[in-house]
Design an enzyme around this catalytic site. Structure first.
Site, PDB file in Angstrom:
ATOM      1  N   LYS A   1       0.844  -1.264  -0.251  1.00 38.66           N
ATOM      2  CA  LYS A   1       0.060   0.190   0.069  1.00 38.66           C
ATOM      3  C   LYS A   1       0.815   1.129   0.125  1.00 38.66           C
ATOM      4  O   LYS A   1       1.747   1.399   0.606  1.00 38.66           O
ATOM      5  CB  LYS A   1      -0.710  -0.160   1.244  1.00 38.66           C
ATOM      6  CG  LYS A   1      -2.257   0.546   1.287  1.00 38.66           C
ATOM      7  CD  LYS A   1      -3.042   0.208   2.590  1.00 38.66           C
ATOM      8  CE  LYS A   1      -4.431   0.970   2.362  1.00 38.66           C
ATOM      9  NZ  LYS A   1      -5.049   0.701   3.906  1.00 38.66           N
TER      10      LYS A   1
HETATM   11  O1  G3P Z   1      -7.842   1.702   5.815  1.00 43.99           O
HETATM   12  C1  G3P Z   1      -8.191   2.702   5.335  1.00 43.99           C
HETATM   13  C2  G3P Z   1      -9.558   3.323   5.745  1.00 43.99           C
HETATM   14  O2  G3P Z   1     -10.416   2.260   5.643  1.00 43.99           O
HETATM   15  C3  G3P Z   1      -9.422   3.978   7.063  1.00 43.99           C
HETATM   16  O3  G3P Z   1     -11.019   4.535   7.581  1.00 43.99           O
HETATM   17  O4  G3P Z   1     -12.297   4.977   9.143  1.00 43.99           O
HETATM   18  O5  G3P Z   1     -10.085   5.572   9.610  1.00 43.99           O
HETATM   19  O6  G3P Z   1     -11.262   6.525   7.845  1.00 43.99           O
HETATM   20  P1  G3P Z   1     -11.133   5.423   8.552  1.00 43.99           P
END
Ligand code: G3P
Length: 217
Positions: A83
């Protein structure tokens, strides 16, 4: 639509993998930090449990260092997906790693133009963040629809991996908008199965069955 789980918690991953519903895993540095465990051990453990792609994020910010980290992460298991962030250096690293045959997930995507660049850089996955756009009053789902249209217009093979999913409605709307993959927190995956009318209906069926005094076996 494929289901990835968005966590670095190996117990959660193991338990969801047993359901047969899991197609892959995504992690990020914040999720890794929450576990308090060594990163490489986490990635190796997850890859041993899940056959599908497992995203492991680089933490360097210069392209050459990202490539070095990416190559190293890719040696952990065949299903590691490196990533990289959506920066110019990240796109350069994406191009190089993709050409070497490594799967690359370009993350922190917040605009359709960024997604277009990731596809041109040969990304395997693009990760637009729905919830974080909603957080600042924008419409995360609109971005999913825009990327779907652009990728379809040109036949880009980069898979649209909807991320930062916060609700069960996000999952449904991603499927309607044509996301290839949704990466979903464990709690939301479990909520997808629940419906009060399912519980109520099952209780009634079982109560009526009981009255018959029969058994199937
Ligand atoms: O892994 C990346 C993403 O899904 C993060 O989500 O909830 O931290 O914005 P969030």
């Amino acid at each position: 639509m494929q289901f990835f789980v968005d966590t670095a918690d190996i117990d959660e991953i193991r338990s969801l993998a047993e359901t047969g519903l899991l197609d892959g895993v995504t992690t990020n540095p914040s999720l890794v930090a929450k576990t308090g465990r060594p990163f490489r051990d986490i990635v190796a453990d997850i890859c041993a449990v899940v056959d599908g792609p497992v995203s492991a994020e680089v933490t360097a910010t210069q392209a050459d260092a990202m490539i070095e980290e990416g190559r190293s992460l890719a040696t952990i298991a065949d299903n590691v997906t490196v990533k990289v962030p959506l920066t110019m250096d990240g796109l350069r690293a994406c191009r190089t790693l993709s050409m070497e045959g490594t799967m690359v997930n370009v993350t922190l995507c917040f605009s359709a133009n960024q997604a277009l660049l990731a596809a041109k850089a040969g990304a395997t996955y693009i990760s637009p963040f729905i919830g974080r756009l909603d957080d600042i009053g924008l419409d995360g789902m609109e971005l999913i629809a825009e990327i779907r249209a652009i990728y379809d217009n040109y036949g880009y093979e980069t898979e649209l991996l909807a991320a930062s999913i916060r609700t069960v409605n996000h999952v449904k709307d991603c499927a309607i908008a044509g996301a290839d993959v949704a990466t979903i927190p464990p709690k939301i995956i479990r909520q997808l199965v629940s419906h009060p009318l399912t519980d109520k209906g099952l209780d009634a069926f079982l109560a009526d069955w009981q009255k018959t005094g029969q058994s199937i076996l």
